[in-house]
Design a protein around this motif. Sequence first.
Motif, PDB file in Angstrom:
ATOM      1  N   GLY A   1     -33.976 -59.524 -32.423  1.00  0.00           N
ATOM      2  CA  GLY A   1     -34.723 -60.648 -32.990  1.00  0.00           C
ATOM      3  C   GLY A   1     -36.029 -60.937 -32.275  1.00  0.00           C
ATOM      4  O   GLY A   1     -36.888 -61.634 -32.814  1.00  0.00           O
ATOM      5  N   GLN A   2     -36.181 -60.428 -31.052  1.00  0.00           N
ATOM      6  CA  GLN A   2     -37.441 -60.630 -30.322  1.00  0.00           C
ATOM      7  C   GLN A   2     -38.481 -59.653 -30.868  1.00  0.00           C
ATOM      8  O   GLN A   2     -38.142 -58.668 -31.518  1.00  0.00           O
ATOM      9  CB  GLN A   2     -37.236 -60.427 -28.818  1.00  0.00           C
ATOM     10  N   VAL A   3     -39.738 -59.913 -30.573  1.00  0.00           N
ATOM     11  CA  VAL A   3     -40.821 -59.145 -31.193  1.00  0.00           C
ATOM     12  C   VAL A   3     -41.568 -58.287 -30.165  1.00  0.00           C
ATOM     13  O   VAL A   3     -42.218 -58.812 -29.260  1.00  0.00           O
ATOM     14  CB  VAL A   3     -41.810 -60.088 -31.899  1.00  0.00           C
TER      15      VAL A   3
ATOM     16  N   LEU B   1     -43.795 -55.561 -38.367  1.00  0.00           N
ATOM     17  CA  LEU B   1     -44.340 -56.855 -38.764  1.00  0.00           C
ATOM     18  C   LEU B   1     -45.859 -56.857 -38.859  1.00  0.00           C
ATOM     19  O   LEU B   1     -46.430 -57.445 -39.762  1.00  0.00           O
ATOM     20  CB  LEU B   1     -43.910 -57.940 -37.748  1.00  0.00           C
TER      21      LEU B   1
ATOM     22  N   ARG C   1     -40.056 -56.525 -35.128  1.00  0.00           N
ATOM     23  CA  ARG C   1     -38.868 -57.267 -34.700  1.00  0.00           C
ATOM     24  C   ARG C   1     -37.797 -56.269 -34.274  1.00  0.00           C
ATOM     25  O   ARG C   1     -37.481 -55.333 -35.028  1.00  0.00           O
ATOM     26  CB  ARG C   1     -38.391 -58.123 -35.877  1.00  0.00           C
TER      27      ARG C   1
ATOM     28  N   GLY D   1     -38.855 -64.399 -30.516  1.00  0.00           N
ATOM     29  CA  GLY D   1     -38.587 -64.459 -31.944  1.00  0.00           C
ATOM     30  C   GLY D   1     -37.326 -65.267 -32.165  1.00  0.00           C
ATOM     31  O   GLY D   1     -36.851 -65.921 -31.236  1.00  0.00           O
TER      32      GLY D   1
END
Length: 198
Positions: free
Chosen positions: A22-24, A107, A38, A164
């Motif tokens: 979930g982090q970017v 993204l 992501r 994120g």
Amino acid sequence: MKRLKHAFYARDAATLARALLGQVLVRVLEDGTRLAGRIIETEAYLGVEDKAAHSYGGRHTPRNAAMWGPAGHAYVYFIYGMHYCVNVVAEGPGRPAAVLLRALEPLEGLERMRAHRAGKIPAERLRPADLCSGPAKLAQALAIDRGLDHADLVEGASLFIERGAPVPPAEIISAPRVGVDYAEEWTRKLLRFRSRGG
DNA sequence: ATGACGATTTACT
DNA sequence: GTAAATCGTCATA
């Protein structure tokens, strides 16, 4: 967006591998172009006891030196004579653990990623889902190579991770790691993590 | 100096 | 499903 700090990384690799979902991941190119994705799949490599890890048995070589360094730095290695893979160093001094980044959901900078991935691959096969759907693919799409081995994700300018939406535990699927059939009992352990639904 | 192998991807049968 | 591509790294000598 806010960049993840050292304390986020300084945990055991399995915990970090789940937290990274979930982090970017952000890559800033020489010309300032921002590429981002992501994190949707990771694998934890725990340290000297882990037969699948490059640091197994205390191996400390020029290649895997980054694993022995500070948490929150990159460990980038070259494999199979043609691919790079990107890891995030976990834990801390004397604990050579890391998390392999296996897949991203693109993204930002998709056109540039497509250009990096191009080569012989037909354009139709360069859909967003094909850009970063594997450890060597995401490295290629984000133009990450040996030059970014040891890169500081906490303070550095060219590679870092922004906050994120974390993936809740119920949405995380665990599975055995890929490509480590030689690792005996460590082959089966559920140290691969994926965000359900990609 | 040598040789076996790999935390993969792609194409092909 | 199988196999090729392709070479740096490391253990052995």
